[in-house]
Scaffold this active site. Structure first.
Site: not given
Length: 354
Positions: A121, A168
């Site tokens: 991302h 993350h």
């Protein structure tokens, strides 16, 4: 240095960021998964997370192609595909886990099975925003500082959203941004070559199809099934279809008015009601055709593959087999890419929207 890297991989760092933004784990007795105490950050980062997901790219990139600049969209797609493929492969090679739960609150379920390093991302957001900035600063007249601020804000929001959603660690995100920066720097001298891909030799389509397909088919084997291979095939196939579509337009002279190659200094036209209505109409017409093509090709390709490998049609697990998943995804989204760059503009011309 090793201690710093360990601290950046610490799940507690992600959990502290979530708590600062008002996101807390729920008590077991409550039956809820999490508690939101600050809805401003909740909606901000949920929206920002969507900017790095498929729904954004299947709207932003086609809209750019049909309404703003086809050459710019091609460059964005090629860079996007490159960084995403490298990022996805790196995940399955490094096999670094995502932040642990608990203490982290996880807001997304679909990609939990994927590994964490690097954050694709973050890679995609950085690649799209800064490729857009670099490609337009010598083509359109606008304040560079404003464009730089928008690129930084866009990529930063997407990166922070990956912490907020618990997907993350800080190191995953920094690694993704750094890898993307290196890739942009290394590929920048070849960007003019990307702009001339449509005038390549007649053998070019073979390379565009065969090489990406082999890259997807020989994707690193994971210890367990995750959607990474399918997502990677979707992205690479769409990029192959877009590139092939540009070649088809040039080879068969389907473009009545060729667009000037980058860079050409232009003024950004003022946004009027007529332009907005026309742009939205072209977008809706294009999206409907793309969805139709996607549905038809996906259904047909699955039927052919199921018949070839003698698999029960409604067996969902069969779709995950390498010899079925990669071909049907690749054929489907290559067709989508060709449709977006070739057939949709032809339909726009037929309907008088160009």
């Amino acid at each position: 240095m090793a201690e710093l890297l360990r601290s950046l991989r610490d799940s507690q760092l992600v959990a502290r960021f979530q708590r600062r933004c008002g996101l807390f784990p729920a008590r077991e007795a409550s039956g809820e998964e999490h508690v939101v105490k600050n809805y401003f950050y909740y909606y901000l980062f949920r929206f920002s997370a969507a900017l790095g997901q498929e729904v954004f790219y299947i709207t932003f990139l086609p809209f750019t192609h049909w309404n703003i600049d086809p050459n710019l969209s091609r460059r964005l797609v090629v860079i996007w595909v490159l960084v995403m493929y490298i990022g996805q492969v790196a995940k399955d090679i490094l096999k670094w886990p995502r932040p642990s739960f608990p203490p982290v609150v996880r807001l997304e379920k679909r990609i939990i099975a994927e590994y964490g390093m690097p954050s694709t991302h973050a890679m995609a957001a950085t690649a799209i925003s800064f490729t857009l900035l670099i490609s337009t600063m010598d083509r359109y007249q606008y304040p560079f500082i404003l464009g730089l601020m928008m690129a930084v804000v866009f990529s930063t929001l997407v990166c922070l959203s990956r912490l907020y959603t618990g997907m993350h660690t800080v190191l995953d995100i920094l690694g993704g941004v750094l890898i993307t920066a290196v890739l942009i720097a290394l590929t920048y001298p070849a960007w003019t070559l990307i702009d001339s891909l449509d005038s390549a030799s007649p053998l070019f389509p073979v390379c565009v199809i065969v090489v990406p397909f082999l890259l997807c088919y020989n994707y690193p084997v994971s210890d367990y099934y995750s959607p990474t291979r399918a997502d990677t095939t979707t992205i690479v196939a769409a990029g192959a279809g877009v590139t092939l579509g540009f070649w088809i337009n040039h080879f068969f002279q389907l473009v009545s008015k060729p667009t000037p190659s980058l860079p050409v200094i232009q003024n950004i036209p003022p946004l009027t009601t007529d332009m907005l209505v026309l742009g939205l109409t072209k977008f809706m017409v294009g999206i409907m055709l793309i969805l139709l093509v996607r549905q038809l090709v996906q259904k047909l390709s699955l039927q052919v593959l199921f018949s070839w490998f003698k698999v029960v049609t409604r067996n969902k697990e069969a779709r995950r087999r390498l010899e079925i998943e990669v071909p049907y995804k690749f054929v489907t989204y290559t067709s989508v890419g060709i449709c977006a760059t070739t057939f949709v503009p032809m339909l726009h011309r037929f309907l008088g929207l160009l």
